[in-house]
Design an enzyme around this catalytic site. Sequence first.
Site, mmCIF file in Angstrom:
data_model
loop_
_atom_site.group_PDB
_atom_site.id
_atom_site.type_symbol
_atom_site.label_atom_id
_atom_site.label_comp_id
_atom_site.label_asym_id
_atom_site.label_seq_id
_atom_site.Cartn_x
_atom_site.Cartn_y
_atom_site.Cartn_z
ATOM 1 N N PHE A 11 2.837 -10.079 50.251
ATOM 2 C CA PHE A 11 1.902 -11.406 50.701
ATOM 3 C C PHE A 11 2.346 -12.514 50.632
ATOM 4 C CE2 PHE A 11 -1.335 -13.757 47.902
ATOM 5 C CZ PHE A 11 -2.200 -14.363 49.043
ATOM 6 N N THR A 116 4.838 -15.921 37.277
ATOM 7 C CA THR A 116 3.384 -16.109 37.159
ATOM 8 C C THR A 116 2.933 -16.652 35.997
ATOM 9 O OG1 THR A 116 1.465 -14.642 36.960
ATOM 10 C CG2 THR A 116 3.577 -13.710 36.256
ATOM 11 N N ASP A 117 1.634 -17.262 36.272
ATOM 12 C CA ASP A 117 0.905 -18.099 34.885
ATOM 13 C C ASP A 117 0.724 -16.967 33.809
ATOM 14 O OD1 ASP A 117 -1.096 -16.908 36.211
ATOM 15 O OD2 ASP A 117 -2.266 -18.713 36.359
ATOM 16 N N GLU A 118 0.468 -15.681 34.168
ATOM 17 C CA GLU A 118 0.413 -14.521 33.254
ATOM 18 C C GLU A 118 1.243 -14.495 32.180
ATOM 19 O OE1 GLU A 118 -1.497 -11.072 34.675
ATOM 20 O OE2 GLU A 118 -2.283 -12.003 36.645
ATOM 21 N N TYR A 140 2.268 -5.653 33.309
ATOM 22 C CA TYR A 140 2.894 -6.486 34.531
ATOM 23 C C TYR A 140 3.312 -7.763 33.855
ATOM 24 C CZ TYR A 140 2.443 -10.058 37.814
ATOM 25 O OH TYR A 140 2.703 -11.256 38.794
ATOM 26 N N LYS A 144 7.527 -9.012 33.637
ATOM 27 C CA LYS A 144 7.553 -10.592 34.410
ATOM 28 C C LYS A 144 8.145 -11.352 33.335
ATOM 29 C CE LYS A 144 6.634 -11.612 37.860
ATOM 30 N NZ LYS A 144 7.579 -11.644 39.224
HETATM 31 P P1 NAD Z 1 2.794 -8.020 46.854
HETATM 32 O O1 NAD Z 1 2.672 -6.842 46.099
HETATM 33 O O2 NAD Z 1 1.995 -8.641 47.893
HETATM 34 O O3 NAD Z 1 4.372 -7.789 47.343
HETATM 35 C C1 NAD Z 1 5.374 -7.627 46.792
HETATM 36 C C2 NAD Z 1 6.671 -7.140 47.603
HETATM 37 O O4 NAD Z 1 7.660 -6.685 46.884
HETATM 38 C C3 NAD Z 1 6.467 -5.991 48.714
HETATM 39 O O5 NAD Z 1 6.782 -6.179 49.942
HETATM 40 C C4 NAD Z 1 6.949 -4.856 48.042
HETATM 41 O O6 NAD Z 1 7.459 -3.913 48.942
HETATM 42 C C5 NAD Z 1 8.222 -5.502 47.547
HETATM 43 N N1 NAD Z 1 9.073 -4.997 46.255
HETATM 44 C C6 NAD Z 1 8.041 -4.164 45.200
HETATM 45 N N2 NAD Z 1 9.205 -3.571 44.609
HETATM 46 C C7 NAD Z 1 10.244 -3.611 45.010
HETATM 47 C C8 NAD Z 1 11.595 -3.331 44.864
HETATM 48 N N3 NAD Z 1 11.964 -2.683 43.521
HETATM 49 N N4 NAD Z 1 12.800 -3.857 45.547
HETATM 50 C C9 NAD Z 1 12.417 -4.561 46.508
HETATM 51 N N5 NAD Z 1 11.477 -4.734 47.022
HETATM 52 C C10 NAD Z 1 10.265 -4.453 46.307
HETATM 53 O O7 NAD Z 1 2.965 -9.451 45.944
HETATM 54 P P2 NAD Z 1 2.805 -10.936 45.923
HETATM 55 O O8 NAD Z 1 1.379 -10.978 45.635
HETATM 56 O O9 NAD Z 1 3.206 -11.347 47.386
HETATM 57 O O10 NAD Z 1 3.726 -11.570 45.020
HETATM 58 C C11 NAD Z 1 4.756 -11.848 45.182
HETATM 59 C C12 NAD Z 1 5.569 -12.176 43.725
HETATM 60 O O11 NAD Z 1 4.736 -13.519 43.208
HETATM 61 C C13 NAD Z 1 5.578 -11.597 42.560
HETATM 62 O O12 NAD Z 1 6.797 -11.733 41.776
HETATM 63 C C14 NAD Z 1 4.571 -12.020 41.884
HETATM 64 O O13 NAD Z 1 4.636 -11.377 40.365
HETATM 65 C C15 NAD Z 1 4.434 -13.401 42.063
HETATM 66 N N6 NAD Z 1 3.033 -13.953 41.918
HETATM 67 C C16 NAD Z 1 2.160 -13.459 42.363
HETATM 68 C C17 NAD Z 1 0.919 -14.148 42.318
HETATM 69 C C18 NAD Z 1 -0.497 -13.946 43.011
HETATM 70 O O14 NAD Z 1 -1.413 -14.258 42.596
HETATM 71 N N7 NAD Z 1 -0.414 -12.579 43.824
HETATM 72 C C19 NAD Z 1 0.783 -15.290 41.555
HETATM 73 C C20 NAD Z 1 2.054 -15.788 40.874
HETATM 74 C C21 NAD Z 1 3.037 -15.265 41.044
HETATM 75 O O1 DAU Z 2 -2.312 -15.424 37.633
HETATM 76 C C1 DAU Z 2 -1.362 -14.931 38.594
HETATM 77 C C2 DAU Z 2 -1.588 -13.311 38.832
HETATM 78 O O2 DAU Z 2 -2.721 -13.241 39.790
HETATM 79 C C3 DAU Z 2 -0.403 -12.673 39.549
HETATM 80 O O3 DAU Z 2 0.916 -12.998 38.756
HETATM 81 C C4 DAU Z 2 -0.704 -11.347 39.756
HETATM 82 O O4 DAU Z 2 0.436 -10.718 40.572
HETATM 83 C C5 DAU Z 2 -2.035 -11.354 40.695
HETATM 84 O O5 DAU Z 2 -2.178 -9.695 40.682
HETATM 85 C C6 DAU Z 2 -3.199 -12.004 39.895
HETATM 86 O O6 DAU Z 2 -3.332 -11.337 38.784
HETATM 87 P P1 DAU Z 2 -5.016 -11.133 38.416
HETATM 88 O O7 DAU Z 2 -5.249 -10.010 37.379
HETATM 89 O O8 DAU Z 2 -5.508 -12.588 37.861
HETATM 90 O O9 DAU Z 2 -5.478 -10.694 39.707
HETATM 91 P P2 DAU Z 2 -6.743 -9.644 39.975
HETATM 92 O O10 DAU Z 2 -7.138 -10.165 41.752
HETATM 93 O O11 DAU Z 2 -6.388 -8.483 40.037
HETATM 94 O O12 DAU Z 2 -7.866 -10.150 39.358
HETATM 95 C C7 DAU Z 2 -8.626 -11.389 39.463
HETATM 96 C C8 DAU Z 2 -9.702 -11.492 38.460
HETATM 97 O O13 DAU Z 2 -10.846 -10.701 38.921
HETATM 98 C C9 DAU Z 2 -9.397 -10.843 37.101
HETATM 99 O O14 DAU Z 2 -10.176 -11.576 36.020
HETATM 100 C C10 DAU Z 2 -9.772 -9.550 37.088
HETATM 101 C C11 DAU Z 2 -11.031 -9.744 37.951
HETATM 102 N N1 DAU Z 2 -11.247 -8.325 38.904
HETATM 103 C C12 DAU Z 2 -10.417 -7.904 39.613
HETATM 104 C C13 DAU Z 2 -10.517 -6.817 40.463
HETATM 105 C C14 DAU Z 2 -9.388 -6.462 41.274
HETATM 106 C C15 DAU Z 2 -12.756 -7.992 38.904
HETATM 107 O O15 DAU Z 2 -13.793 -8.613 38.442
HETATM 108 N N2 DAU Z 2 -12.928 -6.748 39.847
HETATM 109 C C16 DAU Z 2 -12.072 -6.088 40.570
HETATM 110 O O16 DAU Z 2 -12.166 -5.310 41.223
#
Ligand code: NAD
Ligand code: DAU
Length: 328
Positions: A11, A116-118, A140, A144
């Site tokens: 993503f 991540t902020d987590e 997770y 991280k």
């Molecule tokens: P995503 O799950 O959409 O994509 C992860 C990608 O990494 C995929 O293309 C997957 O194939 C690849 N991948 C997974 N394991 C791998 C491995 N061992 N070797 C090579 N490739 C691998 O994730 P995203 O939501 O785009 O998140 C990207 C980064 O940003 C992550 O490090 C996540 O922790 C961080 N992040 C995400 C969010 C969020 O809200 N989604 C917020 C803050 C930080």
């Molecule tokens: O804060 C950054 C993080 O945000 C990233 O590091 C993670 O990769 C990303 O997955 C995301 O984590 P969250 O756990 O916050 O995201 P998620 O979309 O899983 O959930 C967002 C909020 O919604 C959380 O409070 C849980 C709630 N939730 C989630 C799902 C999937 C629901 O209530 N119902 C659901 O079905």
Amino acid sequence: MKLLVCGGAGFIGSNFARLRAAAGDDVVVLDKLTYAGRPENLMGVGHRFVHGAIEDPEKAAEAMDDVDAVVNFAAETHVDRSIAEPDAFVRTHGQGTYVLLEAARVRGVRYVQVSTDEVYGSIAEGSFTEKSPLAPSSPYSATKAGADLLVSSYFDTFGLETLICRGSNNYGPNQHPEKLIPLMILNALHGDKLPVYGDGLNVRNWLFVEDFARGIGHVLEHGAPGEVYNVGGPDEETNITVVRRIIEFVGGNPDALIDYVTDRPGHDRRYSLSSEKVRGLGWEAQVHFDEGLEQTVAWYRDNPEWWEPIRSGDYRAYYERQYGTRLG
Ligand code: NAD
Ligand code: DAU
């Protein structure tokens, strides 16, 4: 710049790769293509693709050959999956980050870790700064946080130019429908139940994906080696507010659609990031939540060819395991 983007088929990585390629960078993507990695996310980007895992030293070396910098997005990213099956999280975030850092160290390549902020855990009031202690709650976020500490050790011990960029919750086009916003949009479009965990009052700090991609670019280009930068969204919302707003955009009866289900174990109550430090590098979020959410709903409505293969594939079995008994 010649840039290696690890996890670039996911993503945020694909949004970042698109932005950088459009700005003239030479982009190489290393991606294992897990269930979350999709080559179609990179359509039209114009990049070299290396299919492999970051924890594979040969693939890491092949992909890092001759690059100026590496940005590591590769990760297992769903908290619920880390509770059900933590194994891949430990391997990718631990061994994978280590292998990339070693490959960067021997080549003297600048290294950006996308985090991540987590890693800070939950905060009742105020916002986390880069100096806040790490207190992760889930497998997770714990793995991280471990990866972040390893990255910092490569700066302190070996003098590798490392940077860490901690983002808040991203949303926007191309996000896998296991995550809150796309899950709720697609369920609402199908008239399916919307499973809200617990009381729905958990708060997330929403950041449009293109804003995060730009923020990571600012850190890569202007950040000081060894430093951490928070990149937080401009708006905080409770989950139930987000879900109700999605129903307003998609249509439907909230009382019939919303289902409060058993809470996520260890569910962090609130995330909030202070982004003052990255603002000092010239970054500012440009997209507010209402506008970004409307665009995101429109993107999912207009691109069924992107999500239909996911919803009809392995995701069905995952959904059943995750929500089957919860939704009764
Ligand atoms: P995503 O799950 O959409 O994509 C992860 C990608 O990494 C995929 O293309 C997957 O194939 C690849 N991948 C997974 N394991 C791998 C491995 N061992 N070797 C090579 N490739 C691998 O994730 P995203 O939501 O785009 O998140 C990207 C980064 O940003 C992550 O490090 C996540 O922790 C961080 N992040 C995400 C969010 C969020 O809200 N989604 C917020 C803050 C930080
Ligand atoms: O804060 C950054 C993080 O945000 C990233 O590091 C993670 O990769 C990303 O997955 C995301 O984590 P969250 O756990 O916050 O995201 P998620 O979309 O899983 O959930 C967002 C909020 O919604 C959380 O409070 C849980 C709630 N939730 C989630 C799902 C999937 C629901 O209530 N119902 C659901 O079905």
